[in-house]
Design an enzyme around this catalytic site. Structure first.
Site: not given
Ligand code: 9MR
Length: 561
Positions: A160, A209, A250, A278, A280
């Site tokens: 990001e 990513n 997402h 990722e 969904d």
């Molecule tokens: O799924 C992850 C969640 O459990 C955490 O609280 C969150 C914290 O920022 O991160 C989520 O995963 C993220 C991923 O690492 C990077 N892209 C976005 C995902 C969804 O927020």
């Protein structure tokens, strides 16, 4: 037709000592009865999902290994999990996780070496100096990548790093997210972290990513960045510096798969590999998913997988971000393939067999749509003295309210000729007001037209939204729908009339043809605030971006006039 999973895969019963217990065996044998996604896609790409503590418990773990052959740690390999205090690496839990994954015959993907979130405060705080930032970035990256060397096949090296919808995407440096890493080191931090990762684990595929890469501006910035860095570093350990681009994915029902395809193709043209990292797709809310929403979600997943299959040669892996809905970071929006009982949702079947799913279910969505006939005729565009040709057209009620308040409502009429669709709307009960800055909050009428009746959960080229307020001011979605459009508006006591000429943009109209069609009347309060919304057919409130709920307009032949 909606394919009900239990018809395809009858639930089996438990047998103890060869005896039927009568008890439904949902888990874990239910799992084995489902065709395996990893087998279904073995000639295409790896299929992945995320792991965290609760996933390793049976029966979730059985479900995981039945369908997936690669895992990503949801949080367990992020900087704050591995080096909360400077120099004190805590690998025990992540090691256990990686070992269990590998022991189960799966591969492991690493997520993530550098990120502005989930990093400990000491590592990359606001105001950190350049030298300290470089030291922290290199030390973390090298230690972690070296530690997992041989156990992970790929790493999200930087997560990001590009800002959302950057205004000047060709200038990727100006498009970088203003994180502490960036502010301390400048754009070079990206090369620094990728070089450190390559040095520490020369075998692992190194990924950039990010999310929202279906946004063309963001995709363009990422494209420009990877292009330049790989051209500048063509031989970083025998190959270009960046091996792959991870499109997080997402998504929502309204995500346009054509935009996903555009970005995929743009990235593929760089010669890098792509992974969907990722995935969904949100549908419904408050952990409630209606039958219709579940099918729409299945179709949305199916449309994406059709695109992924077509580009499979360049796609290494597709990883879902969540095994079942209740475990997802977006649990309330039901975004995964399995429900909380680990049963395959329609989304699962959409992914399993996209083509068949779309054929079998597309028609199903519109089965309850209202239908109306448009007679042939070419009226004058006059709202004050409507053309007498309207007299023969049937009245369509626009009186289903989307909100609690029952404000402006009305009736509409339609006519068509070889050039255009004509719509007359008469609105009653309006306290007429256009004070709001937002056109959709002014007293106005809207026509939604899906020329090919495609019922897509996003707008295609043939779809348009046409809005005219009581004062005759127009707005369009997309803006190009304005071409050739004509309208008139006239106010009478406490009511107003709008007439529109909507040129057909993509079809040659003919008698018998069906088009997706809907109508909306926006009612403003005396203060100019949105007070009511009345529609003909589509009560989803999504007509402005989703044509699947539109009603149906049948163009009727001359002889039926
Ligand atoms: O799924 C992850 C969640 O459990 C955490 O609280 C969150 C914290 O920022 O991160 C989520 O995963 C993220 C991923 O690492 C990077 N892209 C976005 C995902 C969804 O927020």
């Amino acid at each position: 037709m909606v394919v009900l999973p239990f018809l395809l895969f009858p639930a089996c019963e438990n047998k103890k000592n060869g005896e039927k217990t009568g008890e439904m065996k949902i888990m874990p044998a239910g799992i084995e009865n489902l065709p395996s996604l990893k087998k279904q896609y073995e000639d295409y790409f790896l299929m992945g999902n995320i792991v965290s503590g609760p996933v390793f418990e049976s029966p979730r773990f059985d479900l995981l290994i039945h369908h997936f052959n690669i895992a990503t740690a949801e949080n367990g390999m992020k900087p704050d999990a591995l080096q909360r205090e400077k120099g004190a690496f805590t690998f025990t839990q992540a090691d256990e996780m990686a070992d269990k994954v590998i022991a189960a015959g799966m591969k492991m993907h690493g997520h993530t070496l550098a990120w502005h979130q989930q990093s400990p405060g000491w590592m990359n705080y606001e105001g950190i100096g350049r030298d300290e930032a470089v030291e922290n970035l290199e030390a973390h990256t090298k230690t972690v990548a070296e530690h997992f060397r041989g156990r992970v096949v790929s790493w999200d090296v930087l997560n990001e790093g590009v800002s959302d919808n950057p205004p000047l995407p060709e200038d990727w440096r100006a498009s970088l997210r203003q994180t502490p890493w960036y502010k301390a080191i400048g754009p070079e931090y990206i090369e620094i972290v990728f070089r450190a990762a390559r040095q520490a684990d020369p075998e692992a595929k190194l990924y950039y990513n990010d999310y929202n890469l279906d946004n063309q501006n963001k995709a363009l910035a990422v494209y420009a960045m990877v292009k330049e860095l790989n051209e500048k570093n063509p031989d970083a350990g025998g190959r270009p510096l960046i091996d792959g681009i991870g499109m997080q994915g997402h998504y929502r029902l309204g995500t346009n798969p054509e935009h996903v395809a555009l970005s995929l193709e743009r990235f593929i043209s760089l010669g890098v590999e792509i992974s969907i990292t990722e995935l969904d797709l949100q549908a419904g809310a408050d952990s409630v998913l209606s039958e219709r929403q579940a099918v729409e979600q299945g179709i949305a997943y199916a449309r994406l997988f059709k695109i992924f299959k077509e580009h499979a040669r360049s796609i290494a892996r597709i990883t879902f971000w969540g095994l079942e809905d209740s475990m997802s970071w977006r649990a309330a929006q039901n975004p995964t393939l399995f429900d909380k009982d680990l049963k395959g949702k329609p989304a699962f079947y959409g992914v399993l067999n996209p083509d068949a799913y779309i054929v079998e279910n597309s028609g199903g969505i519109s089965k309850d749509a209202k239908q109306v006939k448009a007679l042939y005729g070419t009226p004058r565009i006059d709202a004050a003295n409507p053309d007498p040709q309207w007299d023969k057209a049937a009245e369509i009620p626009v009186d289903q309210y989307l909100m609690a308040w029952q404000g402006a409502k009305g009736t509409a009429k339609t006519l068509w000729d070889t050039e255009a669709l004509y719509v007359l709307v008469h609105v009653n009960g309006a306290v007429i007001n256009k004070a709001s800055q937002n056109a959709y909050e002014q007293d106005s009428v809207e026509v939604f037209l899906d020329e090919n009746n495609g019922k897509t959960p996003y707008y295609e080229k043939d779809d348009g939204q046409y809005r005219v307020n009581f004062a005759g001011e127009r707005s369009f979605n997309p803006p190009s729908a304005a071409e050739g459009f004509e309208s008139a508006a006239a106010v009478h006591d406490g009511s107003y009339t709008v007439v529109m000429k909507i040129p057909f943009r993509t079809i040659r109209p003919s008698a018998g043809r069906l088009a997706g069609f809907d109508l909306q009347i926006n009612g403003a309060s005396a203060q100019g605030l949105r007070q009511s919304v009345a529609v003909w057919n589509d009560v989803s409130g999504e007509s402005y971006r989703d044509t699947s709920g539109f009603g149906i307009l049948e163009l009727v032949s001359l002889s039926q006039n």
